[in-house]
Design an enzyme around this catalytic site. Structure first.
Site, PDB file in Angstrom:
ATOM      1  N   LYS B  67      11.028  -6.381   5.347  1.00 51.84           N
ATOM      2  CA  LYS B  67       9.826  -6.403   4.344  1.00 51.84           C
ATOM      3  C   LYS B  67      10.418  -6.059   2.859  1.00 51.84           C
ATOM      4  CE  LYS B  67       6.273  -4.057   3.999  1.00 51.84           C
ATOM      5  NZ  LYS B  67       4.609  -3.422   4.021  1.00 51.84           N
ATOM      6  N   ARG B 111      -2.075  -5.938   7.773  1.00 51.77           N
ATOM      7  CA  ARG B 111      -1.899  -5.209   8.876  1.00 51.77           C
ATOM      8  C   ARG B 111      -2.407  -3.564   8.768  1.00 51.77           C
ATOM      9  NH1 ARG B 111       1.307  -0.683   6.861  1.00 51.77           N
ATOM     10  NH2 ARG B 111       3.239  -1.153   6.129  1.00 51.77           N
ATOM     11  N   GLN B 139      -7.681  -3.078  -0.230  1.00 49.33           N
ATOM     12  CA  GLN B 139      -7.703  -2.414   1.026  1.00 49.33           C
ATOM     13  C   GLN B 139      -9.157  -1.895   1.615  1.00 49.33           C
ATOM     14  OE1 GLN B 139      -6.530  -1.606   4.361  1.00 49.33           O
ATOM     15  NE2 GLN B 139      -5.183  -2.531   3.232  1.00 49.33           N
TER      16      GLN B 139
END
Lengths: 315, 315
Positions: B67, B111, B139
């Protein structure tokens, strides 16, 4: 966002226009103008396989580059390439992904070839014409192509490989385009060469010191990991100029590491290629010197070639 | 080779089907079944910007994941997202690039949201219904969505933010889909919440220890770097269960690092979330305990969600 296949990348490669940027990469690296964090590494021990992540930024440039390269030796049993990977070009202004270059190791092969020829050009005698290539793998071919493209004089090549049959096959293939013969005696060919390029995966010396004549230049690209070795350590000691792409890396796992560990050379005996490109008087100064360069590959080369490909695509 | 845009990836996200794989990622991490090399990092100091490279392999699985995530805070002045990046899925059998997921940080956001809800699910009281979300950024929204999708009971949300106007705007937007009110008094809302999720960029405590009632669960996801802090260190000390996603990481730069540096807690007071998911009796055992989880984000989550997206695309 640009995404290029290996075929498209191959069509954009021009050795002569990339070479100055590879030279600049060496110069900037030696001048400390490249931000190069430690290389990332993950292993797959059950297959003796691994993946390297090399990344960095030429300070001030608009892009930075992340190269992902995998090595899975078991692939050859399935007739797959053992090396794979891609190169990401990212904006150093916004962090946006600018391009994904699906080069499958092509750019690594090409920049390594150019690096070898750039080093030979600055270190070999100007009248060099006879080039001995030691090795028959993909990198042997890249070195030959890059030397043919980048050296000032027309070159006559000899090719020597540990596997005679493969050597003859490669010579037959290359002779359509280049002046190339196969060598059946390494020692004799070494004696007659102006430039010797070693590009094998050997792990013990192929070239003995006393075979090499005064005035010869040697570009050694095979030893890029612990345990690999192509040259007699006494040849390294004997060289009048010992150039390296990155001193810390070459001392650790390059060709010169063997002579260093044997106590034959000191760190102060090495000169970085970038320093010599900046000031060629730090390289060869007489016709009869032996010059040697140990190339282990540096991320700045990856950055330079990826940026060239992207620029060639977008211009 | 598969290449997916952010829009395509978004269409493949299903929180409920991904959650078990995120749980498994925590379990495998705590069991030492994930090969997680050190995170790569390159900085661009003139812009206070950086790029992280997280990569790893769930041992035995067919793929590994790399990533790349960039953070360029100056982007907001140009109305660009500050976070960018992509996720590479690579074969752990051949090293071939299987997929490039151009998620632009979407998968990290998702995630992280799922991680928070998975932690609340295993640690909060089973009858939990009232959830306080602290924060108004992307978030905060992801945490709300994931808790709504993954907790067993229908939930009533309260949202509190330091910026009242932005809080009201986000509540207006979310109330089309969720049972959500805005909180104009953090202390009162904390008292009444069964679950509190903190998802801010705060660098000093927002929640005081004596506001929190027995039986509350707190999921803290904001503090993921040195200098960030959302909770009173005495609240961390007071918690009956202090869970963390990765002990080494949380001690170094997570929410619990402040209590640790202040000498209020010991390393032995922490339990990894993966250990609790494997054996829930190591988490909450009575209704009146205070439970707390500190989530800093781990590469195993990235591996899990990327693999899920690729599987959803190819099935």
């Amino acid at each position: 966002m640009i995404s290029l296949t290996r075929t498209k990348i191959e069509a954009l490669i021009d050795l002569r226009s990339i070479a100055p940027h590879i030279e600049e990469a060496y110069r900037l690296t030696s001048a400390g103008e490249v931000n190069l964090p430690p290389v990332g590494h993950i292993t797959f021990p059950d297959q003796s396989a691994d993946c390297h992540i090399k990344y960095g930024h030429l300070i001030g440039s608009e892009s930075f580059v992340i190269k992902v390269a995998t090595g899975f030796p078991n692939n050859s049993a399935q007739s797959l390439e053992t090396g794979n990977g891609l190169v990401l070009v990212m904006s150093a202004k916004t962090g946006v992904v600018q391009a994904v270059l699906h080069d499958e190791m092509l750019l690594t092969d090409v920049r390594t070839g150019i690096g070898g020829a750039v080093a030979s050009r600055v270190l070999a005698r100007k009248d060099s014409e006879r080039v001995l290539i030691v090795g028959t793998g993909p990198q042997a071919r890249r070195q030959l192509e890059a030397h043919a493209a980048l050296m000032p004089n027309p070159l006559r090549f000899e090719l020597w490989g540990r596997n005679t049959e493969r050597t003859k096959e490669l010579v037959a293939e290359l002779s359509n385009e280049f002046d190339v013969m196969h060598s059946d005696d390494l020692q004799t060919s070494v004696k007659h060469a102006d430039i010797i390029v070693t590009a094998t995966g050997a792990n013990s010396p192929l070239l003995q010191s006393d075979w090499v004549q005064a005035g010869t230049h040697i570009t050694a690209v095979g030893a890029d990991a612990l345990g690999k070795q192509e040259l007699d350590p006494n040849l390294v000691k004997r060289a009048d100029v010992i150039a390296v792409d990155l001193a810390t890396q070459c001392f650790d796992h390059g060709e010169v590491s063997h002579a260093f560990r044997a106590g034959l050379i000191h760190k102060r005996d090495l000169t970085e290629l970038g320093v010599i490109l900046e000031d060629p008087s730090k390289g060869r100064i007489t016709e009869d010197q032996i010059t040697l360069v140990d190339l282990t590959g540096i991320a700045a080369q990856d950055i330079a070639i990826a940026t060239c490909i992207l620029n060639a695509h977008t211009k």
